[in-house]
Structure formats: structure tokens, C-alpha cells
Design a protein around this motif. Structure first.
Motif, PDB file in Angstrom:
ATOM      1  N   ARG A  67      10.097   6.611   6.063  1.00  0.00           N
ATOM      2  CA  ARG A  67       8.698   7.048   6.182  1.00  0.00           C
ATOM      3  C   ARG A  67       7.768   5.867   6.415  1.00  0.00           C
ATOM      4  N   TYR A  68       8.035   4.746   5.733  1.00  0.00           N
ATOM      5  CA  TYR A  68       7.185   3.560   5.899  1.00  0.00           C
ATOM      6  C   TYR A  68       7.259   3.027   7.325  1.00  0.00           C
ATOM      7  N   LEU A  69       8.477   2.875   7.855  1.00  0.00           N
ATOM      8  CA  LEU A  69       8.621   2.344   9.202  1.00  0.00           C
ATOM      9  C   LEU A  69       8.026   3.284  10.246  1.00  0.00           C
ATOM     10  N   GLY A  70       8.147   4.593   9.998  1.00  0.00           N
ATOM     11  CA  GLY A  70       7.528   5.549  10.903  1.00  0.00           C
ATOM     12  C   GLY A  70       6.016   5.448  10.895  1.00  0.00           C
ATOM     13  N   TRP A  71       5.452   5.283   9.699  1.00  0.00           N
ATOM     14  CA  TRP A  71       3.994   5.113   9.587  1.00  0.00           C
ATOM     15  C   TRP A  71       3.555   3.818  10.254  1.00  0.00           C
ATOM     16  N   LEU A  72       4.296   2.726  10.037  1.00  0.00           N
ATOM     17  CA  LEU A  72       3.934   1.432  10.609  1.00  0.00           C
ATOM     18  C   LEU A  72       4.002   1.476  12.132  1.00  0.00           C
ATOM     19  N   ILE A 120       0.839  -1.207   0.000  1.00  0.00           N
ATOM     20  CA  ILE A 120       0.000   0.000   0.000  1.00  0.00           C
ATOM     21  C   ILE A 120       0.867   1.248   0.000  1.00  0.00           C
ATOM     22  N   PHE A 121       1.850   1.283   0.889  1.00  0.00           N
ATOM     23  CA  PHE A 121       2.700   2.473   1.031  1.00  0.00           C
ATOM     24  C   PHE A 121       3.487   2.749  -0.240  1.00  0.00           C
ATOM     25  N   VAL A 122       4.102   1.702  -0.800  1.00  0.00           N
ATOM     26  CA  VAL A 122       4.945   1.888  -1.987  1.00  0.00           C
ATOM     27  C   VAL A 122       4.109   2.313  -3.183  1.00  0.00           C
ATOM     28  N   LEU A 123       2.966   1.663  -3.401  1.00  0.00           N
ATOM     29  CA  LEU A 123       2.148   1.963  -4.577  1.00  0.00           C
ATOM     30  C   LEU A 123       1.537   3.356  -4.490  1.00  0.00           C
ATOM     31  N   ILE A 124       1.058   3.740  -3.316  1.00  0.00           N
ATOM     32  CA  ILE A 124       0.459   5.065  -3.169  1.00  0.00           C
ATOM     33  C   ILE A 124       1.523   6.153  -3.270  1.00  0.00           C
ATOM     34  N   ASP A 125       2.695   5.883  -2.711  1.00  0.00           N
ATOM     35  CA  ASP A 125       3.780   6.865  -2.792  1.00  0.00           C
ATOM     36  C   ASP A 125       4.246   7.067  -4.230  1.00  0.00           C
ATOM     37  N   ALA A 126       4.134   6.002  -5.037  1.00  0.00           N
ATOM     38  CA  ALA A 126       4.577   6.091  -6.429  1.00  0.00           C
ATOM     39  C   ALA A 126       3.556   6.769  -7.334  1.00  0.00           C
ATOM     40  N   ALA A 127       2.363   7.030  -6.834  1.00  0.00           N
ATOM     41  CA  ALA A 127       1.335   7.676  -7.650  1.00  0.00           C
ATOM     42  C   ALA A 127       1.778   9.085  -8.039  1.00  0.00           C
ATOM     43  N   PRO A 128       1.426   9.546  -9.243  1.00  0.00           N
ATOM     44  CA  PRO A 128       1.861  10.872  -9.692  1.00  0.00           C
ATOM     45  C   PRO A 128       1.230  11.989  -8.867  1.00  0.00           C
ATOM     46  N   GLY A 129       1.954  13.108  -8.779  1.00  0.00           N
ATOM     47  CA  GLY A 129       1.436  14.264  -8.049  1.00  0.00           C
ATOM     48  C   GLY A 129       2.214  14.507  -6.773  1.00  0.00           C
ATOM     49  N   ASP A 130       2.458  15.745  -6.461  1.00  0.00           N
ATOM     50  CA  ASP A 130       3.191  16.155  -5.266  1.00  0.00           C
ATOM     51  C   ASP A 130       2.199  16.731  -4.261  1.00  0.00           C
ATOM     52  N   PRO A 131       2.031  16.097  -3.080  1.00  0.00           N
ATOM     53  CA  PRO A 131       1.082  16.627  -2.096  1.00  0.00           C
ATOM     54  C   PRO A 131       1.348  18.079  -1.721  1.00  0.00           C
ATOM     55  N   ALA A 132       2.619  18.446  -1.597  1.00  0.00           N
ATOM     56  CA  ALA A 132       2.953  19.829  -1.231  1.00  0.00           C
ATOM     57  C   ALA A 132       2.525  20.800  -2.318  1.00  0.00           C
ATOM     58  N   ILE A 158      -1.441  10.203   3.503  1.00  0.00           N
ATOM     59  CA  ILE A 158      -1.534   9.551   4.800  1.00  0.00           C
ATOM     60  C   ILE A 158      -2.952   9.044   5.054  1.00  0.00           C
ATOM     61  N   VAL A 159      -3.962   9.781   4.598  1.00  0.00           N
ATOM     62  CA  VAL A 159      -5.340   9.341   4.762  1.00  0.00           C
ATOM     63  C   VAL A 159      -5.626   8.132   3.868  1.00  0.00           C
ATOM     64  N   VAL A 160      -5.197   8.201   2.610  1.00  0.00           N
ATOM     65  CA  VAL A 160      -5.427   7.098   1.676  1.00  0.00           C
ATOM     66  C   VAL A 160      -4.770   5.825   2.184  1.00  0.00           C
ATOM     67  N   GLN A 161      -3.533   5.922   2.648  1.00  0.00           N
ATOM     68  CA  GLN A 161      -2.821   4.744   3.155  1.00  0.00           C
ATOM     69  C   GLN A 161      -3.578   4.083   4.292  1.00  0.00           C
ATOM     70  N   TYR A 184     -12.230   9.029  -1.475  1.00  0.00           N
ATOM     71  CA  TYR A 184     -12.278   9.699  -2.784  1.00  0.00           C
ATOM     72  C   TYR A 184     -11.680  11.105  -2.687  1.00  0.00           C
ATOM     73  N   GLN A 185     -12.062  11.854  -1.660  1.00  0.00           N
ATOM     74  CA  GLN A 185     -11.553  13.207  -1.504  1.00  0.00           C
ATOM     75  C   GLN A 185     -10.054  13.207  -1.220  1.00  0.00           C
ATOM     76  N   ALA A 186      -9.610  12.282  -0.378  1.00  0.00           N
ATOM     77  CA  ALA A 186      -8.183  12.223  -0.043  1.00  0.00           C
ATOM     78  C   ALA A 186      -7.351  11.852  -1.261  1.00  0.00           C
ATOM     79  N   LEU A 187      -7.871  10.953  -2.081  1.00  0.00           N
ATOM     80  CA  LEU A 187      -7.137  10.558  -3.280  1.00  0.00           C
ATOM     81  C   LEU A 187      -7.042  11.712  -4.279  1.00  0.00           C
ATOM     82  N   SER A 188      -8.134  12.457  -4.448  1.00  0.00           N
ATOM     83  CA  SER A 188      -8.122  13.577  -5.393  1.00  0.00           C
ATOM     84  C   SER A 188      -7.244  14.721  -4.907  1.00  0.00           C
ATOM     85  N   GLN A 189      -7.082  14.847  -3.589  1.00  0.00           N
ATOM     86  CA  GLN A 189      -6.259  15.917  -3.027  1.00  0.00           C
ATOM     87  C   GLN A 189      -4.846  15.437  -2.673  1.00  0.00           C
TER      88      GLN A 189
END
Length: 317
Positions: A66-71, A25-37, A282-285, A273-278
Motif C-alpha cells: 500500500r505504501y509503495l502504491g501510494w508513493l 507518515i504512512f506507518v504512523l497514520i496506518d497504526a492509528a486506532p480505528g477501522d476506516p471501513a 488517504i487524505v490525512v497522509q 481535522y475532518q479527515a482525521l475524525s472520519q
């Protein structure tokens, strides 16, 4: 092998599955295009401002750190802070689940209440009117998407008849029955496709058991058709129905993404849906990980129910 060892092995297997799932989950979502900042500040933001925000969000750290911190946060109950809402993710998810869980429970109850009688009726007299009705319901329910059913329900029962609210959720604090009433149409929209599948599975399972030797023996000893059906056939037909129901519950929760948006419900589907579009990673994960936990919990519950329904499985334990 003792019962305690079997349970410990099952628990270890579940933890291993969750660990692998969380990493994917973490790797695939992190690899998604787009910069949260960049999404938060806009494309016109200065480079130094973007860099400062990335540092504040921890996005400049290595992936595994980041993954280990989230886990670690997941195991301690600290799911992090939402980028978009600026509140703890745990509270955000808990608040939204107060809408999605009752909605899913209502949809499950409705699906079972419709499909079991309809499937048994169809199997009891194959080729008759009841069988044709069940077949028609199954075909239509499987073919029509749940969000389209929701739109039809809004048009018919909310706009024309005004029996139900068009959408929205008043909140449990504003009255239990008002909140429950606002979930009726979404629950029906979710339940119909699942009930259609369960009806077909129930019909096939009952017909299969009806042709077993022990049912013919019971009928030869003078047991009436109705008593043989409800006393022997239906109870022995429940295992495939329970299997399908266990598979459907996670799909009901994930299917709520569309239905909740159609009815403007502030549930976990709308949040995802909202978290993914924005690009609120962290919410999506955490939402996807929650879905994985629910799948494992439902599978465990299904296995326990198997043992209740089939004495042979209890004897093996």
C-alpha cells in the motif's frame, strides 16, 4: 565543488528527506486506532460487507504494498480517492489550498508589517515607552492562543460592530474582495502570535547589531542615529528575523487547523481535522506530506534569502 553539483546534492537530500518522511507518515497514520471501513459503514455492518469494503479500498493488502502504491501515485500526481468525499484527493486538496494559502500569506504580511517597525522602535530606545509597548504586545501575543484571539475578534468586530462576516467563505468566484474580506479576521488571529515572537526577535537582533564596532565607527564619523539605524543596523539585523520567519510559515499553515474551524473556513486545516475524525487515511497522509513539502520549500527559500542579505554567504558559493 561546482555550483551544479551543490544544487544536485541539495535536491537529492530533499528527495531523501521526503522519502523517509512519507514512510513515517504512512506507518504512523496506518497504526492509528480505528477501522476506516467500520467508520464508513457503522458498527452494525456485517463482517462480509466490511471485508468487501476493505478490499475495495485496498486496506487488505500488505502495508509496504500500500505504501509503495501510494508513493507511486504521489510521483504521478494521482493521490488516490477520498474515502469520505468520494472525489480525487488532489482536487480536494487543491480546492482547500485556495483558502489556506491566501490566509497564510495575509497573516505573514501582517505579522511582518507589525513586528518589524515595533521591534526596531523598541530597540532604538530601550526602556522607553515604545519598548514597554513592544514588550507588552509580545507577552500578550505569545500567551493568548490564536483560536481565542479569533473568538474575541468575532465577538468584537463581527457580532458587535458587524464590520466583518462571522464566519464562512463565499468563494473566489463570488467576488474577490468579498472573499478577501472574509479572511481578514482569521489572518489577524493567525498573525498576532507570530508577530509577537517576531517583535521580540527583531528587538534582540537590532540591539545586538547596535553594539557592534562598525556601528560605533559609523556614529563616530558623524552619521546620525537615525541614518545609522536604518542604513546599517536594521539591514544587518535581518538574518535572525528571516530565520524565525522561515520557521513560522509552516506553523502558520498548521495553526490554521484551529483558526479555520473557529471561522468555519473550508481550508486545508478544516479538511485535515475532518479527515482525521472520519479516519480518511488517504487524505490525512497527503495533507501531512504536503506540509512536509512546504517546510522543505520554505527552508530552501530562506537559504536563498540568506544569500541575498549576507554577501559573505554569496562569496562561499
Amino acid at each position: 565543488m561546482t555550483q551544479a553539483f551543490k544544487r544536485l546534492r541539495g535536491l537529492a537530500g530533499a528527495v531523501m528527506v521526503l522519502a523517509v518522511t512519507s514512510l513515517l507518515i504512512f506507518v504512523l497514520i496506518d497504526a492509528a486506532p480505528g477501522d476506516p471501513a467500520e467508520i464508513m459503514l457503522g458498527t452494525s455492518a456485517q463482517a462480509d460487507t466490511l471485508a468487501a469494503l476493505r478490499t475495495e479500498l485496498g486496506l487488505d493488502r500488505p502495508l509496504m504494498v500500500r505504501y509503495l502504491g501510494w508513493l507511486a501515485g504521489v510521483f504521478t500526481g494521482d493521490l488516490g480517492q477520498s474515502y469520505t468525499y468520494g472525489v480525487p484527493v488532489a482536487g480536494l486538496i487543491g480546492e482547500r489550498m485556495l483558502v489556506t494559502l491566501p490566509l497564510t500569506l495575509m497573516a505573514t504580511v501582517l505579522a511582518v508589517a507589525v513586528s518589524l517597525p515595533l521591534g526596531v522602535m523598541a530597540a532604538a530606545r530601550p526602556g522607553k515607552a515604545g519598548d514597554g509597548l513592544a514588550s507588552l504586545f509580545s507577552q500578550v501575543g505569545i500567551a493568548v492562543p490564536n483560536f481565542w484571539i479569533g473568538l474575541l475578534l468575532i465577538l468584537g468586530f463581527a457580532l458587535n460592530l458587524t464590520w466583518f462576516p462571522v464566519g464562512g467563505f463565499p468563494g473566489w468566484g463570488d467576488g474577490f474582495w468579498a472573499a478577501l474580506w472574509s479572511l481578514v479576521l482569521p489572518a489577524i488571529a493567525l498573525a498576532i502570535p507570530q508577530a509577537a515572537v517576531l517583535t521580540r526577535v527583531t528587538r534582540a537582533a537590532v540591539i545586538e547589531v547596535t553594539n557592534e564596532d562598525f556601528i560605533r565607527t559609523a556614529r563616530a564619523k558623524g552619521l546620525s542615529r537615525r541614518r545609522a539605524l536604518w542604513r546599517h543596523t536594521v539591514p544587518n539585523s535581518l538574518l535572525p528575523v528571516v530565520t524565525m520567519l522561515g520557521l513560522q510559515i509552516p506553523f502558520l499553515i498548521s495553526g490554521a487547523v484551529l483558526v479555520e474551524n473557529v471561522f468555519s473556513l473550508p481550508g486545508i486545516g478544516t479538511l485535515a481535522y475532518q479527515a482525521l475524525s472520519q479516519r480518511d487515511l488517504i487524505v490525512v497522509q497527503n495533507v501531512v506530506l504536503l506540509f512536509a513539502v512546504i517546510v522543505l520549500a520554505v527552508n530552501a527559500g530562506t537559504d536563498a534569502l540568506y544569500a541575498r542579505l549576507d554577501p559573505r554567504l554569496r562569496a562561499r558559493k
